[in-house]
Scaffold this active site. Structure first.
Site, PDB file in Angstrom:
ATOM      1  N   MET A  71      57.879  19.788  45.209  1.00  0.00           N
ATOM      2  CA  MET A  71      57.659  19.280  43.821  1.00  0.00           C
ATOM      3  C   MET A  71      58.743  19.791  42.985  1.00  0.00           C
ATOM      4  O   MET A  71      59.223  19.002  42.068  1.00  0.00           O
ATOM      5  CB  MET A  71      56.155  19.625  43.316  1.00  0.00           C
ATOM      6  CG  MET A  71      55.247  18.984  44.078  1.00  0.00           C
ATOM      7  SD  MET A  71      55.251  17.303  44.313  1.00  0.00           S
ATOM      8  CE  MET A  71      55.456  16.729  42.737  1.00  0.00           C
ATOM      9  N   GLU A  72      59.054  20.976  43.214  1.00  0.00           N
ATOM     10  CA  GLU A  72      60.232  21.778  42.522  1.00  0.00           C
ATOM     11  C   GLU A  72      61.461  20.854  42.595  1.00  0.00           C
ATOM     12  O   GLU A  72      62.152  20.578  41.521  1.00  0.00           O
ATOM     13  CB  GLU A  72      60.568  23.183  42.715  1.00  0.00           C
ATOM     14  CG  GLU A  72      59.351  23.974  41.967  1.00  0.00           C
ATOM     15  CD  GLU A  72      58.148  24.014  42.470  1.00  0.00           C
ATOM     16  OE1 GLU A  72      57.028  24.411  42.210  1.00  0.00           O
ATOM     17  OE2 GLU A  72      57.995  23.439  43.909  1.00  0.00           O
ATOM     18  N   ASP A 114      69.044   9.806  28.901  1.00  0.00           N
ATOM     19  CA  ASP A 114      69.322  10.185  27.532  1.00  0.00           C
ATOM     20  C   ASP A 114      70.694   9.975  26.886  1.00  0.00           C
ATOM     21  O   ASP A 114      70.975   9.770  25.738  1.00  0.00           O
ATOM     22  CB  ASP A 114      68.569  11.424  27.071  1.00  0.00           C
ATOM     23  CG  ASP A 114      68.587  12.011  25.676  1.00  0.00           C
ATOM     24  OD1 ASP A 114      68.325  11.116  25.070  1.00  0.00           O
ATOM     25  OD2 ASP A 114      69.095  13.043  25.364  1.00  0.00           O
ATOM     26  N   LEU A 140      48.422  20.640  39.503  1.00  0.00           N
ATOM     27  CA  LEU A 140      47.791  21.391  40.587  1.00  0.00           C
ATOM     28  C   LEU A 140      48.846  22.152  41.407  1.00  0.00           C
ATOM     29  O   LEU A 140      48.591  22.674  42.380  1.00  0.00           O
ATOM     30  CB  LEU A 140      47.017  20.496  41.486  1.00  0.00           C
ATOM     31  CG  LEU A 140      46.017  19.780  40.942  1.00  0.00           C
ATOM     32  CD1 LEU A 140      45.391  18.676  41.827  1.00  0.00           C
ATOM     33  CD2 LEU A 140      44.888  20.513  40.190  1.00  0.00           C
ATOM     34  N   CYS A 141      49.992  22.043  41.034  1.00  0.00           N
ATOM     35  CA  CYS A 141      51.126  23.011  41.286  1.00  0.00           C
ATOM     36  C   CYS A 141      50.822  24.400  41.085  1.00  0.00           C
ATOM     37  O   CYS A 141      50.625  24.931  40.339  1.00  0.00           O
ATOM     38  CB  CYS A 141      52.416  22.586  41.089  1.00  0.00           C
ATOM     39  SG  CYS A 141      53.067  20.972  42.060  1.00  0.00           S
ATOM     40  N   HIS A 142      51.452  25.227  42.158  1.00  0.00           N
ATOM     41  CA  HIS A 142      51.447  26.791  41.997  1.00  0.00           C
ATOM     42  C   HIS A 142      52.791  27.208  41.213  1.00  0.00           C
ATOM     43  O   HIS A 142      53.788  26.591  41.672  1.00  0.00           O
ATOM     44  CB  HIS A 142      51.083  27.356  43.338  1.00  0.00           C
ATOM     45  CG  HIS A 142      49.883  27.210  44.258  1.00  0.00           C
ATOM     46  ND1 HIS A 142      49.871  25.998  44.875  1.00  0.00           N
ATOM     47  CD2 HIS A 142      48.756  27.981  44.267  1.00  0.00           C
ATOM     48  CE1 HIS A 142      48.368  26.195  45.324  1.00  0.00           C
ATOM     49  NE2 HIS A 142      47.868  27.292  45.070  1.00  0.00           N
TER      50      HIS A 142
END
Length: 330
Positions: A111-112, A126, A75-77
């Site tokens: 969110m970024e 990793d 739902l992020c733009h």
């Protein structure tokens, strides 16, 4: 039904319409921490893990992750990012990750920033899993944001977050020096080393208290240098491993640990050697500052050590005074 912006009146997920919002400058900062072992941190500092270039790889992955946030979080733009910066804090048993994202747009970049931290952590895992499969990424959280209708925001427990972070490293031990000899044959006992004692004597004459000389094989140069730096001497001088042989690894072990290089110091030592030894031009030695400690590579011969000591006798007092915040006028 709910004050959550991503739910409609029926409780169904939706993408928020931000078309009516004004465009403003928005930033967000997030952080997290990879918990691992002291041995892994030494290898990271020495660039000695099976998958090399650990931190640069994690930084690039974090930036790429921030750019792809809208592909990963439904739902992020999609946002036109102005910048993404990623920094790492190497502790004794952890790697702190801090990412800041910015945009000029109609919705925030929280969110970024969080995605950048998460992807950096996954990449670090990793890179170290071959040595420490139990490494844990933890504490991913938003620290601060600015812009938009709500303006500036900062975590209410920001002080607690800082308190829980790894403690600052111990201060440099003033007036001390460590000497490392990189010699595979010397470590195997098939060659008698004379450079270590010569360095120890020369640094003592310069007024430094010298730790016991460490002699290791070329392959162990990175781990030995990391261990020496962890003891926080004011100066670390290495000898050997600066040439063009496939086993010569002193510059490769040193450069990743430096905060700032001092190319003039290395060039001055090479120039001094060229007065009598044309092959001094082949030395790949480096010099610099690693968390407040002066680090200098010297070639592995008595003449190279004498040349290095002659140059350092003129530079070290001023350099150490500068690092200590003094106004040296000698």
């Amino acid at each position: 039904m709910s004050e959550l912006s991503h739910l409609d009146s029926d409780g169904r997920a939706r993408m928020v319409d931000v078309g009516g919002k004004p465009e403003t400058r928005r930033t967000a900062t997030a952080e997290g921490r990879l918990e691992t072992t002291a041995a892994v941190l030494q290898l990271v500092r020495a660039d000695g893990l099976p998958k090399a270039d650990v931190l640069p790889t994690a930084r690039i992955a974090a930036i790429a992750g921030a750019k792809r946030t809208a592909d990963l979080i439904p739902l992020c733009h999609p946002l036109p990012l102005d910048s993404v910066s990623v920094d790492f804090d190497l502790g004794e048993r952890s790697i702190g990750v801090r990412a800041t994202a910015s945009t000029t747009g109609r919705t925030g970049v929280e969110m970024e920033a969080l995605t950048a931290v998460a992807v950096a952590g996954l990449t670090l895992h990793d890179m170290v899993k071959a040595v420490d499969p139990e490494a844990t990424m933890t504490g991913i959280r938003l620290v601060a944001k600015s812009g938009g209708k709500r303006g500036d925001w900062r975590r209410s427990d920001a002080d607690a977050v800082q308190a829980s972070a790894p403690s600052e490293p111990a201060a440099v031990r003033p007036g001390t020096a460590a000497v490392l000899v990189f010699s595979t044959r010397g470590a195997a006992g098939t060659r008698v080393d004379s450079t270590g004692p010569l360095l120890e004597s020369g640094l003592t004459e310069l007024g430094l208290a010298v730790d016991p000389v460490v002699l290791v094989a070329d392959a162990d140069a990175g781990a030995a240098l990391s261990a020496a730096l962890a003891s926080r001497p004011a100066v670390v001088i290495t000898t050997g491993g600066t040439g063009t042989s496939p086993t010569d690894r002193a510059p490769e072990a040193t450069r990743p640990l430096l905060d700032r290089e001092l190319p003039g110091v290395a060039e001055a030592i090479r120039a001094r050697g060229l007065r009598s030894t044309p092959t001094a031009a082949l030395s790949r030695a480096v010099a610099g500052i690693a968390n407040g400690t002066v680090v200098v590579n010297l070639a592995g011969s008595p003449d190279a050590v004498r040349d290095g000591l002659a140059v350092l006798a003129e530079l070290l007092p001023h350099l150490l005074d500068q690092l200590a915040g003094k106004d040296h006028r000698g």
